[in-house]
Design a protein around this motif. Structure first.
Motif, PDB file in Angstrom:
ATOM      1  N   LEU A 220       1.089  -1.164   0.115  1.00  0.00           N
ATOM      2  CA  LEU A 220       0.052  -0.003  -0.159  1.00  0.00           C
ATOM      3  C   LEU A 220       1.014   1.454  -0.073  1.00  0.00           C
ATOM      4  O   LEU A 220       1.939   1.229   0.772  1.00  0.00           O
ATOM      5  CB  LEU A 220      -0.926   0.042   1.292  1.00  0.00           C
ATOM      6  CG  LEU A 220      -1.408   1.207   1.677  1.00  0.00           C
ATOM      7  CD1 LEU A 220      -2.508   1.788   0.910  1.00  0.00           C
ATOM      8  CD2 LEU A 220      -2.001   1.221   3.097  1.00  0.00           C
ATOM      9  N   SER A 221       0.486   2.187  -0.841  1.00  0.00           N
ATOM     10  CA  SER A 221       1.511   3.571  -0.907  1.00  0.00           C
ATOM     11  C   SER A 221       0.922   4.535  -0.520  1.00  0.00           C
ATOM     12  O   SER A 221      -0.364   4.798  -0.747  1.00  0.00           O
ATOM     13  CB  SER A 221       2.127   3.581  -2.191  1.00  0.00           C
ATOM     14  OG  SER A 221       2.723   4.647  -2.692  1.00  0.00           O
ATOM     15  N   TYR A 222       1.516   5.393   0.141  1.00  0.00           N
ATOM     16  CA  TYR A 222       1.244   6.765   0.562  1.00  0.00           C
ATOM     17  C   TYR A 222       2.169   7.769  -0.217  1.00  0.00           C
ATOM     18  O   TYR A 222       3.475   7.579  -0.004  1.00  0.00           O
ATOM     19  CB  TYR A 222       1.299   6.920   2.026  1.00  0.00           C
ATOM     20  CG  TYR A 222      -0.342   6.532   2.638  1.00  0.00           C
ATOM     21  CD1 TYR A 222      -1.307   7.469   2.797  1.00  0.00           C
ATOM     22  CD2 TYR A 222      -0.201   5.233   3.138  1.00  0.00           C
ATOM     23  CE1 TYR A 222      -2.478   7.055   3.305  1.00  0.00           C
ATOM     24  CE2 TYR A 222      -1.780   4.842   3.673  1.00  0.00           C
ATOM     25  CZ  TYR A 222      -2.599   5.795   3.619  1.00  0.00           C
ATOM     26  OH  TYR A 222      -3.838   5.336   4.208  1.00  0.00           O
ATOM     27  N   TRP A 223       1.701   8.958  -0.478  1.00  0.00           N
ATOM     28  CA  TRP A 223       2.360   9.884  -1.237  1.00  0.00           C
ATOM     29  C   TRP A 223       2.938  11.009  -0.265  1.00  0.00           C
ATOM     30  O   TRP A 223       2.257  11.534   0.588  1.00  0.00           O
ATOM     31  CB  TRP A 223       1.565  10.623  -2.202  1.00  0.00           C
ATOM     32  CG  TRP A 223       2.102  11.830  -3.026  1.00  0.00           C
ATOM     33  CD1 TRP A 223       2.101  13.082  -2.442  1.00  0.00           C
ATOM     34  CD2 TRP A 223       2.939  11.859  -3.970  1.00  0.00           C
ATOM     35  NE1 TRP A 223       2.466  14.026  -3.238  1.00  0.00           N
ATOM     36  CE2 TRP A 223       3.363  13.058  -4.223  1.00  0.00           C
ATOM     37  CE3 TRP A 223       3.292  10.724  -4.941  1.00  0.00           C
ATOM     38  CZ2 TRP A 223       4.028  13.459  -5.312  1.00  0.00           C
ATOM     39  CZ3 TRP A 223       4.131  11.347  -5.971  1.00  0.00           C
ATOM     40  CH2 TRP A 223       4.413  12.736  -5.916  1.00  0.00           C
ATOM     41  N   LEU A 224       4.303  11.260  -0.413  1.00  0.00           N
ATOM     42  CA  LEU A 224       4.996  12.411   0.284  1.00  0.00           C
ATOM     43  C   LEU A 224       5.321  13.604  -0.908  1.00  0.00           C
ATOM     44  O   LEU A 224       5.422  13.094  -2.077  1.00  0.00           O
ATOM     45  CB  LEU A 224       6.363  12.081   0.975  1.00  0.00           C
ATOM     46  CG  LEU A 224       6.236  11.245   2.078  1.00  0.00           C
ATOM     47  CD1 LEU A 224       5.574   9.994   2.081  1.00  0.00           C
ATOM     48  CD2 LEU A 224       7.179  11.222   2.901  1.00  0.00           C
ATOM     49  N   ASP A 225       5.499  14.852  -0.325  1.00  0.00           N
ATOM     50  CA  ASP A 225       5.377  15.676  -1.247  1.00  0.00           C
ATOM     51  C   ASP A 225       6.665  15.844  -2.079  1.00  0.00           C
ATOM     52  O   ASP A 225       6.859  16.431  -3.193  1.00  0.00           O
ATOM     53  CB  ASP A 225       5.274  17.348  -0.810  1.00  0.00           C
ATOM     54  CG  ASP A 225       3.713  17.376  -0.365  1.00  0.00           C
ATOM     55  OD1 ASP A 225       2.964  16.576  -0.807  1.00  0.00           O
ATOM     56  OD2 ASP A 225       3.409  18.187   0.222  1.00  0.00           O
TER      57      ASP A 225
END
Length: 318
Positions: A220-225
């Motif tokens: 599962l992937s979460y986005w960082l800026d």
């Protein structure tokens, strides 16, 4: 009405054998915010996620993914997909509004790979508690309030031991995904990166012959800026004594990555930034050979995602 369409990845429903460990990891280390807890299920989201939750976690005897949720572009699209799926002889389950907190009427079904998807349109968009609320009207929570603090959910990567070409056909022809990049083998597509948005992938599917069960979630992937946020994440994980892989850069997608495992459930999380967006209406999918995937596609530079114990563990999807 035209062909129904998916708008975006919505959420992942996770079961953990150690709920306390998983909550500590996702809330304090990753930095997700808890929207609510109902009947032992905890609903979490990142500071830039607007809908009710992008991850739910509950206690179970086994760790696994119950389903992956997708929001459709309109309410009518839910019924449109129900009709399409039934015409394709796919078993569809229906759940009324509120069966999952914050989610409207839902249909749920299995891909040929065995992964369970659910589609819905209506969502609640609760505001943050006043002490955590951002002063920016276009943002829910204060950014970087705790932990690694990703902005939003990004994508999922799923694996199957079945012939993946059946699932690729289903995702592309029935569900309307667009193929962006892929790895070609003698038997067809071995791995594909597909999206319904301008992202290179909202979902990736990889065929693996040796899996404990046919349907798995690789991550599962979460986005960082930005890449500095990835380096900050590495510092936080090192301070916590939590092993990780990365930072590195994928050739496929061109994104900067870092992988870390939830110690409670065994669910892998990819922290993700960079890459490129696709706006071309006539995009031609990029083909990679298996050798190219191994030499430059998976890891363009940095800590390799290949042949590492952390990277070889997948969690079952049911």
């Amino acid at each position: 009405m035209g062909k129904p369409e998916i708008a975006k990845l919505g959420h992942v429903a996770l079961v953990s054998t150690d709920l306390d460990q998983s909550l500590k990891f996702f809330k304090e280390v990753i930095g997700l915010e808890e929207t609510t807890e109902i009947d032992g299920v905890h609903y979490l989201r990142a500071w830039g996620d607007f809908q009710h939750h992008t991850l739910s976690i509950e206690q179970g005897e086994d760790s696994y993914v119950k389903w992956i949720g997708w929001r459709t572009k309109t309410k009518d699209c839910v019924l449109g997909f129900k009709k399409l799926l039934q015409e394709a002889n796919v078993v569809v389950e229906e759940f009324p509004m509120g069966s999952t907190p914050g989610i409207g009427n839902t249909i749920r079904f299995q891909l040929p790979s065995g992964h369970t998807f659910e589609f819905y349109y209506d969502v609640d968009k609760p505001e943050a508690a006043s002490e955590y609320k951002s002063i920016l009207k276009n943002q829910v929570y204060q950014a970087h309030r705790k932990g690694i603090s990703p902005r939003r959910i990004d994508h999922v990567n799923i694996h199957t031991s079945t012939n993946a070409n059946h699932t690729f056909d289903f995702l592309l022809d029935t569900l309307g995904f667009n193929l962006r990049e892929y790895v070609k083998g003698d038997e067809g597509i071995l791995a594909g990166w597909m999206s319904v948005t301008s992202l290179v992938h909202d979902v990736a599917l990889v065929q693996k012959s040796a899996l404990p069960s046919k349907a798995r979630l690789h991550h599962l992937s979460y986005w960082l800026d930005n890449s500095q946020d990835i380096l900050r994440a590495a510092d936080i994980l090192r301070e916590q004594g939590i092993p990780f892989i990365g930072p590195g850069k994928h050739g496929i997608s061109q994104a900067i990555y870092l992988y870390v495992m939830d110690p409670g459930s065994g669910c892998r999380v990819e922290l993700f930034t960079g890459g490129y967006l696709i706006f071309e209406p006539d995009w031609e999918p990029i083909e990679w050979t298996r050798d190219e995937q191994l030499t430059v596609g998976n890891t363009y530079w940095g800590d390799s995602v290949q042949d590492k114990e952390l990277n070889n563990i997948t969690i079952e999807a049911r």
